[in-house]
Design a protein around this motif. Structure first.
Motif, mmCIF file in Angstrom:
data_model
loop_
_atom_site.group_PDB
_atom_site.id
_atom_site.type_symbol
_atom_site.label_atom_id
_atom_site.label_comp_id
_atom_site.label_asym_id
_atom_site.label_seq_id
_atom_site.Cartn_x
_atom_site.Cartn_y
_atom_site.Cartn_z
ATOM 1 N N LEU A 28 -21.807 34.765 27.961
ATOM 2 C CA LEU A 28 -22.661 33.556 27.911
ATOM 3 C C LEU A 28 -21.560 32.397 27.200
ATOM 4 N N ALA A 54 -12.049 29.266 27.156
ATOM 5 C CA ALA A 54 -12.886 30.185 28.148
ATOM 6 C C ALA A 54 -11.944 31.373 28.731
ATOM 7 N N GLU A 74 -12.175 35.395 28.091
ATOM 8 C CA GLU A 74 -12.428 36.238 29.030
ATOM 9 C C GLU A 74 -11.347 37.430 29.100
ATOM 10 N N ARG A 98 -19.006 31.308 29.827
ATOM 11 C CA ARG A 98 -19.554 30.589 30.719
ATOM 12 C C ARG A 98 -19.740 29.096 30.197
ATOM 13 N N ARG A 143 -16.641 27.162 29.904
ATOM 14 C CA ARG A 143 -15.981 26.542 31.439
ATOM 15 C C ARG A 143 -16.966 25.419 31.615
ATOM 16 N N GLN A 144 -18.190 25.375 31.636
ATOM 17 C CA GLN A 144 -19.125 24.231 32.003
ATOM 18 C C GLN A 144 -18.675 23.180 31.164
#
Length: 58
Positions: free
Chosen positions: A33, A47, A51, A36, A39-40
């Motif tokens: 989460l 990010a 990852e 994500r 990234r947003q």
């Protein structure tokens, strides 16, 4: 444990790694989460780093 690149693994190998991750005593959901959310917000380098931390789990 087989230390091949995650990109060289078959779908069955990836699924087995994912299923083994459930035995670990960590909760990966918040990390996914967080990646994500980063990234947003446009924090792509952060990010990507997060990852990469998750890759050995799968």
């Amino acid at each position: 444990m087989d230390e091949r690149s995650a990109y060289a693994l078959t779908p069955d190998d990836l699924r087995r790694r994912f299923e083994r991750s459930f035995d670990l005593e960590c909760d990966i959901d918040p990390m996914i989460l967080r990646a994500r959310l980063l990234r947003q917000r446009g924090s792509l380098p952060q990010a990507h780093c997060l990852e990469q931390e998750l890759l050995p789990l799968f």
